[in-house]
Design an enzyme around this catalytic site. Structure first.
Site, mmCIF file in Angstrom:
data_model
loop_
_atom_site.group_PDB
_atom_site.id
_atom_site.type_symbol
_atom_site.label_atom_id
_atom_site.label_comp_id
_atom_site.label_asym_id
_atom_site.label_seq_id
_atom_site.Cartn_x
_atom_site.Cartn_y
_atom_site.Cartn_z
ATOM 1 N N LEU A 71 0.930 -1.235 -0.280
ATOM 2 C CA LEU A 71 -0.049 0.149 0.057
ATOM 3 C C LEU A 71 1.059 1.133 0.018
ATOM 4 C CD1 LEU A 71 -2.573 -0.992 2.394
ATOM 5 C CD2 LEU A 71 -2.970 -0.917 0.203
ATOM 6 N N ASP A 72 0.772 1.847 -1.065
ATOM 7 C CA ASP A 72 1.204 2.955 -0.465
ATOM 8 C C ASP A 72 1.255 4.150 0.961
ATOM 9 O OD1 ASP A 72 1.346 3.664 -3.446
ATOM 10 O OD2 ASP A 72 -0.572 5.144 -3.786
ATOM 11 N N ARG A 73 2.343 4.782 1.239
ATOM 12 C CA ARG A 73 2.804 5.198 2.441
ATOM 13 C C ARG A 73 1.276 6.195 2.881
ATOM 14 N NH1 ARG A 73 6.852 8.220 4.979
ATOM 15 N NH2 ARG A 73 8.363 7.582 3.628
ATOM 16 N N THR A 131 -1.702 5.356 2.357
ATOM 17 C CA THR A 131 -2.786 4.646 2.348
ATOM 18 C C THR A 131 -3.526 4.367 3.551
ATOM 19 O OG1 THR A 131 -2.896 4.671 -0.041
ATOM 20 C CG2 THR A 131 -4.439 3.281 1.015
ATOM 21 N N ARG A 179 -5.488 6.497 -7.200
ATOM 22 C CA ARG A 179 -5.662 7.802 -7.536
ATOM 23 C C ARG A 179 -5.235 8.812 -8.943
ATOM 24 N NH1 ARG A 179 -0.223 7.441 -3.703
ATOM 25 N NH2 ARG A 179 -0.026 9.832 -4.442
#
Length: 311
Positions: free
Chosen positions: A148-150, A152, A249
């Protein structure tokens, strides 16, 4: 008459002094926190020092920090707390939802890096879970299944064996039955539901570009449904048919409703102080037992508060 002996008094050892609960250092010259700790605690070894830092045992000027690259200034007071409670020993920025011999499922907070991309400079979910499994056996390891993105938050999978990791990754489309997010986006989304399809390609600056026609990138398909909206915001349930980097996104930007707080992909608002993206549900077949597992997390309160009536 026999001489009476004095009563026997057993010898007792003088108890060893208890170690100090905390060690304090006054910083004499600017330095980086991890570098300073490794020098001062060289006898403990690098992994032990990283564990001390990751468990929140270090504070600077009275404030706990877990960042490896925290900048120390002359005059700062650094404290290492040696006695920690079981509560303090829990991972920071994540909560373990499930653990068995093959898998760990977590709920990651926004701001926590999943795994370091290059030289590790800060606390990550991967590092903390590695420390967690090594408390029972120093040889234990953690394997990344997906990321997961930082910024998110939400549910993530990690494997505890290489076999479990490969089983999931090699059959990801078949093994994962459901993977849904909630996204807080800007402005009112008028269409109740829809599908966005495009091809995503990464630039040299690590920005993902979207094209409605095949541009040599990877095909990405995102389904969305409006859960709640107002004139300023919409809360969407987002289902991924594919799992490309920054897919939601970029597709929200394509839709004309960027994710709140996502300046990188067109957002002009940061009302909630974080990225408005949360991995809410994941359902998958267990890599060893084949049993269907499902984990659902709550929608972050910050996402819902923007819809509350104004006083």
């Amino acid at each position: 008459m026999r001489k009476q002996r004095p009563p026997f008094t057993p010898k007792t050892k003088t108890p060893a002094p208890k170690p100090d609960k905390a060690t304090r250092y006054t910083i004499e010259q600017p330095d980086e926190l991890m570098k300073f700790l490794l020098e001062k605690l060289a006898h403990k070894g690098r992994n032990t020092v990283k564990g001390i830092l990751s468990r929140g045992q270090v504070s600077v000027n009275g404030k706990k920090t877990t960042r490896h690259d925290h900048a120390l200034a002359a005059g700062d007071v650094l404290t290492i707390q040696w006695n920690i409670t079981a509560e303090e020993d829990k991972p920071l920025g994540l909560h373990i939802l499930h653990e068995d011999e093959d898998m760990i499922v977590i709920n990651k907070e926004a701001g926590m890096l999943s795994i370091a991309g290059g030289e590790e400079k800060e606390l990550t979910a991967y590092w903390q879970l590695t420390e967690h499994v090594r408390r029972s056996d120093p040889k234990n390891r953690i394997f990344v299944v997906h990321r997961l993105d930082r910024d998110t938050s939400g549910v993530m999978l990690f494997a505890k064996t290489e076999k479990a990791q490969q089983t999931l990754q090699n059959a990801w489309q078949e093994a994962v039955h459901e993977r849904s997010y909630v996204a807080l986006v800007e402005r009112k989304v008028k269409q109740p539901e829809g599908t966005i399809t495009s091809w995503l390609k990464e630039s040299k600056t690590l920005l993902m570009y979207s094209s409605p026609v095949n541009n040599g990138g990877l095909k990405a398909v995102t389904h969305y449904k409006v859960l709640q909206n107002s004139s300023d915001y919409s809360l969407l349930e987002v289902q991924l048919e594919t799992g490309r980097k920054n897919q939601i996104r970029v597709h929200m930007q394509d839709l004309g409703h960027p994710v709140v707080g996502d300046k990188k992909y067109g957002s002009t608002r940061n009302t909630i102080g974080r990225l408005g993206l949360h991995a809410r549900v994941i359902s998958f077949e267990h890599p060893t037992t084949g049993k269907l597992m499902r984990f659902e997390t709550a929608i972050p309160g910050k996402f819902l508060r923007v819809f509350a009536p104004k006083a």
